[in-house]
Design a protein around this motif. Structure first.
Motif, PDB file in Angstrom:
ATOM      1  N   VAL A 269      47.728  14.131  44.040  1.00  0.00           N
ATOM      2  CA  VAL A 269      47.406  13.178  42.606  1.00  0.00           C
ATOM      3  C   VAL A 269      48.623  13.067  42.334  1.00  0.00           C
ATOM      4  O   VAL A 269      48.402  11.704  42.338  1.00  0.00           O
ATOM      5  CB  VAL A 269      46.347  13.355  41.297  1.00  0.00           C
ATOM      6  N   ALA A 270      49.519  13.777  41.963  1.00  0.00           N
ATOM      7  CA  ALA A 270      50.906  12.753  41.513  1.00  0.00           C
ATOM      8  C   ALA A 270      51.890  12.073  42.414  1.00  0.00           C
ATOM      9  O   ALA A 270      52.425  11.694  41.892  1.00  0.00           O
ATOM     10  CB  ALA A 270      52.034  14.349  40.971  1.00  0.00           C
ATOM     11  N   SER A 271      51.416  12.950  43.989  1.00  0.00           N
ATOM     12  CA  SER A 271      52.020  11.970  44.855  1.00  0.00           C
ATOM     13  C   SER A 271      52.116  10.811  45.057  1.00  0.00           C
ATOM     14  O   SER A 271      52.737  10.473  45.447  1.00  0.00           O
ATOM     15  CB  SER A 271      51.943  13.100  46.429  1.00  0.00           C
ATOM     16  N   LEU A 272      50.640  10.213  44.805  1.00  0.00           N
ATOM     17  CA  LEU A 272      50.337   8.546  44.443  1.00  0.00           C
ATOM     18  C   LEU A 272      50.907   7.575  43.394  1.00  0.00           C
ATOM     19  O   LEU A 272      50.842   6.499  43.758  1.00  0.00           O
ATOM     20  CB  LEU A 272      49.162   8.847  44.175  1.00  0.00           C
ATOM     21  N   ASP A 273      50.988   8.536  42.613  1.00  0.00           N
ATOM     22  CA  ASP A 273      52.218   7.901  41.315  1.00  0.00           C
ATOM     23  C   ASP A 273      51.161   6.076  41.825  1.00  0.00           C
ATOM     24  O   ASP A 273      52.116   5.340  41.178  1.00  0.00           O
ATOM     25  CB  ASP A 273      53.237   7.669  42.222  1.00  0.00           C
ATOM     26  N   ALA A 274      49.682   6.434  41.067  1.00  0.00           N
ATOM     27  CA  ALA A 274      48.962   5.753  40.369  1.00  0.00           C
ATOM     28  C   ALA A 274      49.101   5.144  38.939  1.00  0.00           C
ATOM     29  O   ALA A 274      48.564   5.643  38.015  1.00  0.00           O
ATOM     30  CB  ALA A 274      47.557   6.017  41.362  1.00  0.00           C
ATOM     31  N   ASP A 275      49.265   4.113  38.568  1.00  0.00           N
ATOM     32  CA  ASP A 275      48.594   3.803  37.570  1.00  0.00           C
ATOM     33  C   ASP A 275      46.910   3.637  37.062  1.00  0.00           C
ATOM     34  O   ASP A 275      46.951   3.778  36.027  1.00  0.00           O
ATOM     35  CB  ASP A 275      49.240   2.430  37.478  1.00  0.00           C
ATOM     36  N   VAL A 276      46.020   3.362  37.647  1.00  0.00           N
ATOM     37  CA  VAL A 276      44.668   3.278  38.086  1.00  0.00           C
ATOM     38  C   VAL A 276      43.988   4.533  39.385  1.00  0.00           C
ATOM     39  O   VAL A 276      44.659   4.265  40.184  1.00  0.00           O
ATOM     40  CB  VAL A 276      44.071   2.516  37.827  1.00  0.00           C
ATOM     41  N   LEU A 277      43.689   5.738  38.955  1.00  0.00           N
ATOM     42  CA  LEU A 277      42.554   6.235  40.119  1.00  0.00           C
ATOM     43  C   LEU A 277      41.679   6.974  40.018  1.00  0.00           C
ATOM     44  O   LEU A 277      40.839   7.606  38.867  1.00  0.00           O
ATOM     45  CB  LEU A 277      43.982   7.630  40.174  1.00  0.00           C
ATOM     46  N   ALA A 278      41.050   6.352  40.762  1.00  0.00           N
ATOM     47  CA  ALA A 278      39.593   6.831  40.844  1.00  0.00           C
ATOM     48  C   ALA A 278      39.406   8.113  41.712  1.00  0.00           C
ATOM     49  O   ALA A 278      39.621   7.923  43.737  1.00  0.00           O
ATOM     50  CB  ALA A 278      38.405   5.358  41.186  1.00  0.00           C
ATOM     51  N   LEU A 279      38.242   8.969  41.490  1.00  0.00           N
ATOM     52  CA  LEU A 279      38.191  10.312  41.925  1.00  0.00           C
ATOM     53  C   LEU A 279      37.370  10.697  42.181  1.00  0.00           C
ATOM     54  O   LEU A 279      36.656  10.732  41.556  1.00  0.00           O
ATOM     55  CB  LEU A 279      39.306  11.867  41.203  1.00  0.00           C
ATOM     56  N   GLN A 280      36.341  11.851  43.133  1.00  0.00           N
ATOM     57  CA  GLN A 280      35.622  11.903  44.084  1.00  0.00           C
ATOM     58  C   GLN A 280      35.199  12.626  44.595  1.00  0.00           C
ATOM     59  O   GLN A 280      36.832  13.415  44.848  1.00  0.00           O
ATOM     60  CB  GLN A 280      34.846  10.789  45.015  1.00  0.00           C
ATOM     61  N   GLU A 281      34.006  13.758  44.146  1.00  0.00           N
ATOM     62  CA  GLU A 281      34.146  14.901  44.670  1.00  0.00           C
ATOM     63  C   GLU A 281      34.689  16.045  43.639  1.00  0.00           C
ATOM     64  O   GLU A 281      36.195  16.866  44.062  1.00  0.00           O
ATOM     65  CB  GLU A 281      34.007  15.378  46.188  1.00  0.00           C
ATOM     66  N   LEU A 282      34.811  16.105  42.355  1.00  0.00           N
ATOM     67  CA  LEU A 282      35.567  16.747  41.638  1.00  0.00           C
ATOM     68  C   LEU A 282      34.758  18.589  40.678  1.00  0.00           C
ATOM     69  O   LEU A 282      33.772  17.652  40.191  1.00  0.00           O
ATOM     70  CB  LEU A 282      36.097  16.022  40.481  1.00  0.00           C
ATOM     71  N   ASP A 283      35.357  18.742  40.638  1.00  0.00           N
ATOM     72  CA  ASP A 283      34.973  20.181  40.370  1.00  0.00           C
ATOM     73  C   ASP A 283      35.267  20.467  38.913  1.00  0.00           C
ATOM     74  O   ASP A 283      36.035  20.375  38.256  1.00  0.00           O
ATOM     75  CB  ASP A 283      34.712  21.786  41.404  1.00  0.00           C
ATOM     76  N   ARG A 284      34.473  20.617  37.789  1.00  0.00           N
ATOM     77  CA  ARG A 284      34.529  21.277  36.463  1.00  0.00           C
ATOM     78  C   ARG A 284      33.742  22.423  36.384  1.00  0.00           C
ATOM     79  O   ARG A 284      32.643  22.455  36.615  1.00  0.00           O
ATOM     80  CB  ARG A 284      33.798  20.326  35.752  1.00  0.00           C
ATOM     81  N   LEU A 285      35.120  23.951  36.188  1.00  0.00           N
ATOM     82  CA  LEU A 285      34.730  24.999  35.695  1.00  0.00           C
ATOM     83  C   LEU A 285      34.045  25.436  37.332  1.00  0.00           C
ATOM     84  O   LEU A 285      33.175  26.499  36.765  1.00  0.00           O
ATOM     85  CB  LEU A 285      33.561  24.508  34.597  1.00  0.00           C
TER      86      LEU A 285
END
Length: 320
Positions: A52-68
């Motif tokens: 994610v950091a490598s994209l250096d995006a100001d606005v970023l949409a992420l899909q298929e994220l896990d939480r806990l």
């Protein structure tokens, strides 16, 4: 706000904002199209955070994220990604609330149908980041201030489909899962604009229905509008769907002042490039579409390789 003020790294982009969409496959590292073991720990050097950091995006949409989830180290991946992207404004929306089952699939929670939205500044029931409930969903991260947030859960298709699964041979009959959409009105250097992040069903026809529902759901938000995500639709199909007439018996919500006119017939692609599979991209499932922005406004279009996921991120810049 200047570009340098919007970017915490201080790199001015001459009034341009960098956008990205990325299906991260719960941060799973991949090698030549096959999943590899997820390293322990989840600091700044975790594969997902690095990607994610490598994209250096100001606005970023992420899909298929896990939480806990146990499979991804019980990490709040949206929060970790936001910290890695240096994006102080973000929301995570759960597509479903459930734990990943040992033999595949998921173990539903009693209230798995409830939409849960997390992020900084949230108040009220279910808004905390420490309720201990595992889920899976999407996120929208921004370095630009956000005026307004909106979230919606999308019901799963009622039929299964044969799919290719990373690490497995052939096709696996798979049931669809609930999906989610997030919308935000952002403060750009040239005024407010709307960004919609979403992940649609893999079932043909059902994903078209979902996209039309999202179009109607966001019709009252101010333009210009951007739609970012894994749409599970290829080629010009997303644009064709967004530019189709409203379905019979359905009407678009009344637009608020500042909304762009001509929503139903003025969407276009900002990038046409394959994003899947990551090791040898052949088709484009991941899209950035725009309404109220010139078709040739995008620059710096790229699909850089990363160490995670079976998708490549799609990155571009716009004068906003």
């Amino acid at each position: 706000m200047t570009a340098s003020e919007a970017d915490p790294r201080g790199r001015a982009r001459a009034g341009r904002v960098r956008f990205a969409t990325f299906n991260v496959l719960h941060g799973r590292p991949m090698r030549e199209g096959r999943p590899v073991a997820l390293p322990s720990g989840y600091g700044p050097e975790a594969p997902l955070v690095r990607a994610v950091a490598s994209l250096d995006a100001d606005v970023l949409a992420l899909q298929e994220l896990d939480r806990l989830q146990e499979r991804s180290g019980r990490v709040d991946q949206a929060r970790a990604a936001a910290e890695g992207a240096e994006a102080p404004y973000w929301r995570y929306a759960s597509a479903f609330t459930a734990g990943a089952a040992p033999a595949g699939g998921r173990t539903p929670e009693p209230d798995e149908r409830a939409l849960r939205v997390y992020g900084p500044g949230r108040t009220g029931a279910g808004a905390g980041l420490d309720d201990g409930v595992p889920s899976h969903g999407i996120a929208l991260l921004s370095r630009l201030p956000v005026r307004h947030w909106r979230a919606r859960r999308l019901a799963p298709a009622p039929v299964p489909m044969p799919l290719r699964t990373p690490g497995r041979r052939g096709l696996t009959m798979s049931w669809d899962q609930p999906r989610a959409a997030l919308a935000a009105v952002l403060e750009g250097g040239r005024g407010p604009f709307t960004v919609v992040a979403l992940h649609l069903s893999f079932v043909p026809g059902w994903n078209v229905r979902q996209l039309l529902d999202v179009r109607a759901w966001t019709a009252d938000l101010p333009g210009p509008r951007l739609l970012l995500g894994d749409l599970n639709l290829t080629g010009v199909l997303p644009r064709a769907v967004l530019n189709s007439p409203a379905r019979t018996g359905r009407t678009e919500p009344r637009r608020t002042p500042g909304a762009s006119p001509g929503l139903s017939r003025s969407w276009h692609d900002l990038a046409r490039t394959p994003t899947y599979p990551a090791h040898r991209p052949l088709v484009q499932f991941d899209h950035v579409l725009a309404n109220g922005i010139a078709p040739d406004a995008a620059t710096g279009v790229a699909t850089p390789p990363t160490e995670v996921s079976d998708h490549r991120p799609l990155v571009l810049e716009l004068p906003l």
